[in-house]
Write a protein that holds these residues in place. Structure first.
Motif, PDB file in Angstrom:
ATOM      1  N   GLU A  29     -13.158 131.175  -7.933  1.00 57.71           N
ATOM      2  CA  GLU A  29     -13.091 130.126  -6.916  1.00 57.71           C
ATOM      3  C   GLU A  29     -13.205 130.737  -5.515  1.00 57.71           C
ATOM      4  OE1 GLU A  29     -12.810 126.785  -7.438  1.00 57.71           O
ATOM      5  OE2 GLU A  29     -13.061 127.279  -9.552  1.00 57.71           O
ATOM      6  N   SER A  80     -11.443 130.365  -2.967  1.00 57.81           N
ATOM      7  CA  SER A  80     -10.148 130.806  -2.424  1.00 57.81           C
ATOM      8  C   SER A  80      -9.767 132.195  -2.930  1.00 57.81           C
ATOM      9  CB  SER A  80      -9.051 129.800  -2.768  1.00 57.81           C
ATOM     10  OG  SER A  80      -8.875 129.725  -4.162  1.00 57.81           O
ATOM     11  N   HIS A 116      -8.731 135.889   3.542  1.00 57.23           N
ATOM     12  CA  HIS A 116      -7.911 134.912   4.257  1.00 57.23           C
ATOM     13  C   HIS A 116      -7.409 135.404   5.609  1.00 57.23           C
ATOM     14  CE1 HIS A 116      -7.794 131.740   1.181  1.00 57.23           C
ATOM     15  NE2 HIS A 116      -8.117 132.752   0.404  1.00 57.23           N
ATOM     16  N   ILE A 171     -11.162 131.718   8.978  1.00 56.34           N
ATOM     17  CA  ILE A 171     -10.278 131.132   7.967  1.00 56.34           C
ATOM     18  C   ILE A 171      -8.882 130.944   8.543  1.00 56.34           C
ATOM     19  CG2 ILE A 171      -9.179 131.522   5.724  1.00 56.34           C
ATOM     20  CD1 ILE A 171     -11.820 132.798   4.799  1.00 56.34           C
ATOM     21  N   VAL A 184     -12.292 126.480   5.351  1.00 58.56           N
ATOM     22  CA  VAL A 184     -11.217 126.282   4.384  1.00 58.56           C
ATOM     23  C   VAL A 184     -11.804 126.575   3.004  1.00 58.56           C
ATOM     24  CG1 VAL A 184      -9.537 124.659   3.427  1.00 58.56           C
ATOM     25  CG2 VAL A 184     -10.166 124.532   5.870  1.00 58.56           C
ATOM     26  N   PRO A 185     -11.524 127.760   2.457  1.00 57.19           N
ATOM     27  CA  PRO A 185     -12.130 128.138   1.176  1.00 57.19           C
ATOM     28  C   PRO A 185     -11.942 127.105   0.067  1.00 57.19           C
ATOM     29  CG  PRO A 185     -11.059 130.033   2.155  1.00 57.19           C
ATOM     30  CD  PRO A 185     -10.686 128.840   2.994  1.00 57.19           C
ATOM     31  N   GLU A 186     -10.791 126.466   0.018  1.00 57.04           N
ATOM     32  CA  GLU A 186     -10.518 125.478  -1.030  1.00 57.04           C
ATOM     33  C   GLU A 186     -11.437 124.254  -0.937  1.00 57.04           C
ATOM     34  OE1 GLU A 186      -7.117 128.089  -0.383  1.00 57.04           O
ATOM     35  OE2 GLU A 186      -8.247 126.839   1.003  1.00 57.04           O
ATOM     36  N   ASN A 187     -12.060 124.049   0.210  1.00 59.84           N
ATOM     37  CA  ASN A 187     -12.957 122.906   0.393  1.00 59.84           C
ATOM     38  C   ASN A 187     -14.419 123.248   0.141  1.00 59.84           C
ATOM     39  OD1 ASN A 187     -10.714 121.446   1.133  1.00 59.84           O
ATOM     40  ND2 ASN A 187     -11.132 121.538   3.329  1.00 59.84           N
ATOM     41  N   ALA A 203     -19.652 129.170  -0.305  1.00 60.20           N
ATOM     42  CA  ALA A 203     -18.843 130.334   0.054  1.00 60.20           C
ATOM     43  C   ALA A 203     -19.697 131.592   0.068  1.00 60.20           C
ATOM     44  CB  ALA A 203     -17.678 130.488  -0.910  1.00 60.20           C
ATOM     45  N   LYS A 259     -13.522 139.080   0.648  1.00 60.78           N
ATOM     46  CA  LYS A 259     -12.250 139.725   0.320  1.00 60.78           C
ATOM     47  C   LYS A 259     -12.532 141.184  -0.055  1.00 60.78           C
ATOM     48  CE  LYS A 259      -8.444 139.560  -2.965  1.00 60.78           C
ATOM     49  NZ  LYS A 259      -7.911 138.853  -4.124  1.00 60.78           N
TER      50      LYS A 259
END
Length: 138
Positions: free
Chosen positions: A52, A54, A59, A64, A70-73, A79, A91
């Motif tokens: 995913e 996220s 972060h 971010i 917003v990674p979750e979106n 991404a 990351k």
């Protein structure tokens, strides 16, 4: 001695600790600046497939932390596009060793390359999160 490609952000406090652990364990490191490396989808894919956004995004990256991204979106493809355009969003570290592509320093596949390191020292959490992270410094 095992050859390891270690994609890093030069000057990252935890990156330096992680490199020292790998070197002290007898590995030979090629350190590559993650920010200057010419990333493509094909090269990045083995590190992040089926994860995913996220879990694959940094972060502590300014965009971010400020809520601009917003990674979750995000969808995975979105991404990846953002990370290729702005590698500070990836990351870290990315590690290539013995045919494996590993993202992060907690992957259990790294265990054989860590030597006597017992994992008790936190080499993951950015010590600058309370103030300005290294990713925000110019």
């Amino acid at each position: 001695m095992t050859f390891i490609q270690f994609f890093e952000k030069p000057g990252c406090i935890n990156g330096e600790k992680q490199k020292n652990i790998l070197i002290e364990a007898g590995n030979d490191l090629e350190c590559i600046n993650i920010l200057e490396h010419p990333w493509s989808r094909e090269e990045l894919a083995p590190f992040i497939t089926e994860k995913e956004p996220s879990l694959i995004m940094n972060h502590t990256a300014p965009a971010i932390k400020k809520g601009e991204i917003v990674p979750e979106n995000l969808q995975h493809d979105e991404a990846v596009t953002l990370m290729i355009e702005n590698p500070i969003l990836i990351k870290r570290p990315l590690i290539r060793v013995d045919g494996m592509s590993i993202q992060g320093f907690t992957d259990e596949r790294l265990t054989p390359y860590l030597g006597a390191w017992d994992g008790k020292d936190d080499v993951i959490t950015c010590p600058n999160l309370r103030s300005i992270s290294c990713d925000e410094r110019k």
